[in-house]
Design an enzyme around this catalytic site. Sequence first.
Site, PDB file in Angstrom:
ATOM      1  N   SER A  80       0.808  -1.224   0.000  1.00 28.02           N
ATOM      2  CA  SER A  80       0.000   0.000   0.000  1.00 28.02           C
ATOM      3  C   SER A  80       0.842   1.277   0.000  1.00 28.02           C
ATOM      4  O   SER A  80       1.535   1.558  -0.962  1.00 28.02           O
ATOM      5  CB  SER A  80      -0.957  -0.063   1.190  1.00 28.02           C
ATOM      6  OG  SER A  80      -1.775   1.072   1.224  1.00 28.02           O
ATOM      7  N   ASP A  87      -2.399   6.193  -3.392  1.00 31.32           N
ATOM      8  CA  ASP A  87      -1.313   5.466  -2.734  1.00 31.32           C
ATOM      9  C   ASP A  87      -0.817   4.362  -3.681  1.00 31.32           C
ATOM     10  O   ASP A  87      -1.257   4.275  -4.832  1.00 31.32           O
ATOM     11  CB  ASP A  87      -1.770   4.898  -1.377  1.00 31.32           C
ATOM     12  CG  ASP A  87      -2.844   3.842  -1.540  1.00 31.32           C
ATOM     13  OD1 ASP A  87      -3.614   3.917  -2.509  1.00 31.32           O
ATOM     14  OD2 ASP A  87      -2.911   2.922  -0.694  1.00 31.32           O
ATOM     15  N   ASP A 128      -1.263   1.102  -4.011  1.00 33.77           N
ATOM     16  CA  ASP A 128      -2.165   0.114  -4.614  1.00 33.77           C
ATOM     17  C   ASP A 128      -3.509   0.725  -4.994  1.00 33.77           C
ATOM     18  O   ASP A 128      -4.458  -0.002  -5.315  1.00 33.77           O
ATOM     19  CB  ASP A 128      -2.331  -1.117  -3.716  1.00 33.77           C
ATOM     20  CG  ASP A 128      -2.952  -0.798  -2.382  1.00 33.77           C
ATOM     21  OD1 ASP A 128      -2.825   0.353  -1.925  1.00 33.77           O
ATOM     22  OD2 ASP A 128      -3.572  -1.702  -1.780  1.00 33.77           O
ATOM     23  N   ASP A 131      -6.037   2.140  -3.557  1.00 39.47           N
ATOM     24  CA  ASP A 131      -7.341   2.071  -2.879  1.00 39.47           C
ATOM     25  C   ASP A 131      -7.645   3.371  -2.133  1.00 39.47           C
ATOM     26  O   ASP A 131      -8.714   3.529  -1.566  1.00 39.47           O
ATOM     27  CB  ASP A 131      -7.469   0.835  -1.967  1.00 39.47           C
ATOM     28  CG  ASP A 131      -6.364   0.731  -0.945  1.00 39.47           C
ATOM     29  OD1 ASP A 131      -5.503   1.628  -0.881  1.00 39.47           O
ATOM     30  OD2 ASP A 131      -6.356  -0.277  -0.198  1.00 39.47           O
TER      31      ASP A 131
HETATM   32 MG    MG Z   1      -3.598   1.144  -0.057  1.00 39.92          MG
END
Ligand code: MG
Length: 465
Positions: A103, A246, A248, A250
């Site tokens: 992340s 960020d 990844d 999400d």
């Molecule tokens: Mg993330």
Amino acid sequence: MLVMGKLFGTDGVRGVVNEELTPELTLKLGLSIGTFFGEHSRILVGRDARVGGEMLMFSLIAGLLSAGVKVSIAYPRGYAPTPAIQYAVKELGYDGGIIVTASHNPPNYNGIKVVNAIGIELDRESEKAIEEIYFSERFHRSKWSSIIHDTTIEPRVIDSYIKSIIDHIDKQTVRSREFRVLVDCGNSVSSLTTPTLLRELGVKPYTVGCDISPHPYRELEPNPSTLSQSALIVKQLGLDLGVGHDGDADRAIFIDETGEVWWGDRTGSILSSYIAEKKLADLPRRIYTAVSSSKVVVDYLSQFNIEVAWTPVGSIYISYNLLNKGGIAGFEENGGFIYPPHLLARDGAMTTALLLELLAVEKKKPSQIFSQVPRMYSVKTKIPMPREASQKIVKKLVNLYSDTSYRVITIDGLRVETEDSWFLIRPSGTEPVLRIMVEAYSKEKAKKLTNSLIEEVRRLISDET
Ligand code: MG
């Protein structure tokens, strides 16, 4: 940070690449996850752009294949945002999914996130079951004659994800505004989705760090400091909005047209009131948010009769509450926002599309929209100490504050609210520190309250010794 006898932390398995998180570990973890899901189950695997991603992904896949799992890899080369994998697992009928990602963590970290058939991260019990298999080494190994010989490529992940987002959005109204929007991908996997999504919504994207690289130009946590360059560009080019993701993808943190960066609990509040009025009027008027979110969430959403239900820190609690009890949305101050009709998980691109629709429908500038949420001044600080010590301190503070007339929430650390301020003290889930978050309606009050809390903690520490 890996702890003895435990693999999963707040948000999957995380560790420093080639020190804590080695290919040997992910091989065994792949075998354990494969044993958990069972022979012939279908698992979709993906990753973000971090260093070590390919190495860890392939060793993980070796373990899965040994356990007899049918493995598909997201096209291209596994690269995909976490929410795109989660959506594909749910929509394309996989039994589960695995994402190799850490992340927003520093660049030397990587991690493993496991999701179930409806695309939500595994619950704590399932994580424990995988840990038990891992540590007891009770692996299921497929018979040689039934080992799955080849992995397959899943080409539909990115397209089906973008299509679903667009299907939930009033595309015509967004198109009519001809927005110009900066997107800061932090050189990771949102490069594959957000610029395309914007184009399909008739928005002109201005991209920063939207080419994939294991050495990103900025730290991967989107916040006012890491997005400062992008904020300057938004202001100087006179763009309508900016968004930073960020690693990844999400999370989405937004920059208004004046270059001000807004935390996710502010965005979450604004989006929730819009969704309750205009999109999901039939659902229970309730949102879920972590205790790390601001008091402004309640102060703002109470005007719209929207109930705020608090959860411990960790988006999984929000997802499972939405699944089991229902509600219109869930969010975190870090920029994670969940829109249930699309996916019961945080989703940076979905959040961006929703905010664009809101701006298009309300015909207002982002700064006007965001200034509807009361302004509070915040201070975030941390005191280094071992986890057990910080747990003891929090326990003592809970006792001290339980007898006061303040509103006290103790589901994760100690959260205390007064008329004009609130604070949260909790042991960090990822570092040996005690975290202190303070917000007040005046800067002076925020500083004063922080200092008095630090003093109180110091006094409690000296009482101990
Ligand atoms: Mg993330």
